[in-house]
Design an enzyme around this catalytic site. Structure first.
Site, PDB file in Angstrom:
ATOM      1  N   HIS A 124       9.943  -5.317  16.529  1.00  0.00           N
ATOM      2  CA  HIS A 124       8.873  -6.081  17.180  1.00  0.00           C
ATOM      3  C   HIS A 124       8.552  -7.352  16.396  1.00  0.00           C
ATOM      4  O   HIS A 124       8.478  -8.449  16.954  1.00  0.00           O
ATOM      5  CB  HIS A 124       7.635  -5.199  17.314  1.00  0.00           C
TER       6      HIS A 124
ATOM      7  N   ARG B 220       0.825  -1.217   0.000  1.00  0.00           N
ATOM      8  CA  ARG B 220       0.000   0.000   0.000  1.00  0.00           C
ATOM      9  C   ARG B 220       0.857   1.265   0.000  1.00  0.00           C
ATOM     10  O   ARG B 220       0.343   2.375   0.079  1.00  0.00           O
ATOM     11  CB  ARG B 220      -0.920  -0.003   1.208  1.00  0.00           C
TER      12      ARG B 220
ATOM     13  N   HIS C  35       8.525  -1.117  14.530  1.00  0.00           N
ATOM     14  CA  HIS C  35       7.692  -2.119  13.877  1.00  0.00           C
ATOM     15  C   HIS C  35       8.525  -3.332  13.461  1.00  0.00           C
ATOM     16  O   HIS C  35       8.136  -4.478  13.725  1.00  0.00           O
ATOM     17  CB  HIS C  35       7.016  -1.497  12.650  1.00  0.00           C
TER      18      HIS C  35
ATOM     19  N   GLN D  36      -0.015  -1.080  25.998  1.00  0.00           N
ATOM     20  CA  GLN D  36       1.207  -1.798  25.631  1.00  0.00           C
ATOM     21  C   GLN D  36       2.351  -1.455  26.586  1.00  0.00           C
ATOM     22  O   GLN D  36       3.143  -2.329  26.961  1.00  0.00           O
ATOM     23  CB  GLN D  36       1.592  -1.459  24.190  1.00  0.00           C
TER      24      GLN D  36
ATOM     25  N   TYR E 202      -8.889  -2.568  16.085  1.00  0.00           N
ATOM     26  CA  TYR E 202      -8.697  -1.185  15.639  1.00  0.00           C
ATOM     27  C   TYR E 202      -8.381  -1.154  14.138  1.00  0.00           C
ATOM     28  O   TYR E 202      -8.960  -0.357  13.383  1.00  0.00           O
ATOM     29  CB  TYR E 202      -7.563  -0.538  16.431  1.00  0.00           C
TER      30      TYR E 202
ATOM     31  N   LYS F  29      -6.941   4.923  20.124  1.00  0.00           N
ATOM     32  CA  LYS F  29      -5.653   4.370  19.713  1.00  0.00           C
ATOM     33  C   LYS F  29      -4.544   4.735  20.710  1.00  0.00           C
ATOM     34  O   LYS F  29      -3.654   3.935  21.005  1.00  0.00           O
ATOM     35  CB  LYS F  29      -5.286   4.882  18.316  1.00  0.00           C
TER      36      LYS F  29
END
Length: 290
Positions: free
Chosen positions: A171, A158, A168, A233, A209, A226
């Protein structure tokens, strides 16, 4: 419980293993492959990716990183971004259901939390129904971490490259690696089940979400929470840090590679998620480091 390990359908597949703590000798090739069989749990060796060291799993993770950082962006360079609306909606709903299932399953496997107080290294040859259920449930949850990798692939397709941050990638890369380590060395250790219990709850909320966000701008006013998902977390990593500090003091029999690698992760994750939180909710700067 007493049993003959050679008569069990899992344990009879393998040759006897060295007991952890005995002197280990051998060259580099030994530590690359046979070491993991010597210190590993014989009950998981027959499972995919569990035999002969972590190299299959690491190859998958290396391929993932190369694709999302280099190959994918190059392939998309002269192409329009894909929409993937219905695919992402299905994917997110699927991950919600999977995480809800594993929350309930892992909670039942550890006697609804009471077994978290057992800090003794588990018996590698325990083939009781309870141990085998925990083993296969843990392995199934480990495999779901590879499903999470599609999250990044969708970002690339995308052209949402800003979402492919250091946080990101760290993780999505480190969790399968730690999962492999758990499954190979101590798949029935009750203390490590704290992670899938807490993480499955957070992932169920997170993918809910994401599923709602696929409906576009008309749903955005209702996604104000959010920020609180990120706070949740952060609390998760505080809980891990406190629990594993107690675990480190009280545990008996766990190998150093297990305790040393696993203990530092809550602190690393807390720091990275805190930087993300400050970047997105506490300041107006766009110069984020995660």
């Amino acid at each position: 419980m007493t049993f003959n390990r050679t008569q069990h359908p899992i344990l009879s597949l393998h040759q006897p293993y060295h007991r952890y703590g005995q002197p280990l000798t051998g060259g580099l090739s030994y530590y690359l492959i046979d070491f993991w069989n010597d210190v590993g749990d014989p009950r998981t060796r027959h499972l995919p990716m569990m035999d002969n060291g972590p190299w299959t799993m690491l190859s998958i993770m290396a391929s993932y990183l190369v694709f999302v950082r280099y190959i994918g962006p190059q392939l998309m360079k002269d192409r329009q971004a894909f929409s993937l609306h219905y695919l992402m909606l299905f994917y997110n709903i699927l991950l919600v259901l999977i995480n809800v299932y594993y929350f309930a399953e892992m909670l039942a496997c550890i006697n609804y939390g009471w077994d978290l107080m057992d800090f003794q290294f588990p018996n590698k040859f325990d083939v009781s129904p309870k141990a085998i259920r925990l083993l296969y449930s843990g392995y199934g949850y480990f495999l779901t971490k590879f499903l999470d990798l599609f999250d990044t692939i969708f970002f690339v397709l995308r052209k949402k490259y800003s979402q492919v941050s250091t946080l990101h990638l760290y993780h999505h890369t480190i969790v399968p690696m730690l999962g492999w380590l758990v499954m190979r060395i101590s798949p029935t250790a009750a203390p490590v089940v704290l992670f899938p219990i807490c993480n499955s709850v957070i992932h169920a909320i997170m993918y809910s979400y994401y599923a709602l966000s696929t409906f576009g701008p008309r749903i955005q006013p209702y996604l104000w929470w959010k920020k609180y998902l990120t706070i949740l977390q952060l609390y998760q990593f505080v809980l891990y840090g406190l629990y594993f500090t107690v675990f480190l003091c009280l545990q008996t029999g766990y190998p150093p590679i297990y305790t040393s690698v696993g203990y530092v992760q809550p602190f690393i994750f807390f720091y990275m998620f805190w930087q993300y939180f400050k970047c997105n909710y506490c300041t107006n700067t766009n110069q984020c480091v995660v």
